[in-house]
Enzyme design. Sequence first.
Site, PDB file in Angstrom:
ATOM      1  N   ASP A  34     -10.631   2.467   3.986  1.00  0.00           N
ATOM      2  CA  ASP A  34     -10.947   1.040   3.845  1.00  0.00           C
ATOM      3  C   ASP A  34     -12.460   0.825   3.726  1.00  0.00           C
ATOM      4  O   ASP A  34     -12.913  -0.254   3.353  1.00  0.00           O
ATOM      5  CB  ASP A  34     -10.462   0.270   5.081  1.00  0.00           C
TER       6      ASP A  34
ATOM      7  N   GLN B 148      -4.520  -1.722   9.724  1.00  0.00           N
ATOM      8  CA  GLN B 148      -4.374  -3.034   9.098  1.00  0.00           C
ATOM      9  C   GLN B 148      -4.912  -4.137  10.020  1.00  0.00           C
ATOM     10  O   GLN B 148      -4.532  -4.214  11.183  1.00  0.00           O
ATOM     11  CB  GLN B 148      -2.887  -3.285   8.774  1.00  0.00           C
TER      12      GLN B 148
ATOM     13  N   LYS C 261       0.849  -1.206   0.000  1.00  0.00           N
ATOM     14  CA  LYS C 261       0.000   0.000   0.000  1.00  0.00           C
ATOM     15  C   LYS C 261       0.886   1.258   0.000  1.00  0.00           C
ATOM     16  O   LYS C 261       0.602   2.227  -0.710  1.00  0.00           O
ATOM     17  CB  LYS C 261      -0.934  -0.025   1.216  1.00  0.00           C
TER      18      LYS C 261
END
Length: 292
Positions: A120, A97, A53
């Site tokens: 997200d 994460q 990412k």
Amino acid sequence: MAVRLDGKKISSDIEQEIAAEVKELIARGMRPPHLAAVLVGDDGPSRTYVRNKMKACEVVGFRSSLIKLPEDISEQELIARIEDLNRDDEVDGYIVQLPLPEHISVEHIIDIIDPKKDVDGFTPSNFGKIDQEHHSLLPATPMGVMELLKRYRIETRGKHCVVVGKSHIVGMPMGILLAGPGDATVTICHIYTRDLATHTRMADILVVAVGKPNLITADMVKEGVVVIDVGINRVPDGTKKKGYALRGDVDFEGVEPKASYITPVPGGVGPMTIASLIINTLEAYKKRHGLL
Ligand code: NAD
């Protein structure tokens, strides 16, 4: 033989498009968009995902920050760090994460993420708006799957889509996107589904997000099916330097000859998830700066 849906290529095309936009923004004297990532502990796959990412940020010209925190951090301390990110005007979007260590409640953490920075698309507020025309930030993986279908001109309207897996981050939002904006008829299957194959065999488009290698075999799909394999599994492989290979949830070699389109693992849905994060970060940035 099926067409392979090349998520790596499509995500790279998207990154080039976004890099051009970022250049323009900077030429207008604006600062680049900024994505932060919170990584708790030392989980191997998580480190790889976060690294990829951060690399994508570099490609498109975003600023990126990695906040590494120890495995034994308390929930309260983690919440305090996330609240700092919520307040930081220089951060447009961030991810936490997953998975988190067991002593931390994922639900508590997701609840305090600022929905405007939730690139997200995990927060209840963004989840609740998935089906709205003026939706907010969409869940990254299902959004990536929709974009992949769109770029290959695979029609979802009127199709029977079967989603296997009903997690909050993939299966459920996938079903909503397919049935809502996708205008498909959707069946969602999961661990308690009886006779899974009866359902998967009816699929025009089959999306599998479970985390079990070879769950879907050739006898479980019909001729011409479109297969989207979200699963990422590490399976032992002595021929590889790392000692493992990445496999999806679908028996690729068995299913590919029956499918019309299929995503490889790796190189299918994974890169599309990252592309979605980048798209969402740019959108969050534009909203912050009154550009949308
Ligand atoms: P999860 O563990 O939260 O959910 C798994 C789902 O599978 C559950 O809904 C469960 O009911 C269902 N399930 C379990 N066993 C089953 C069975 N035998 N038959 C039918 N359904 C079954 O997982 P998740 O977070 O949704 O992730 C699923 C997979 O997708 C994992 O391999 C994960 O690594 C991968 N993933 C990939 C990406 C990507 O970008 N490619 C993103 C997120 C997750």
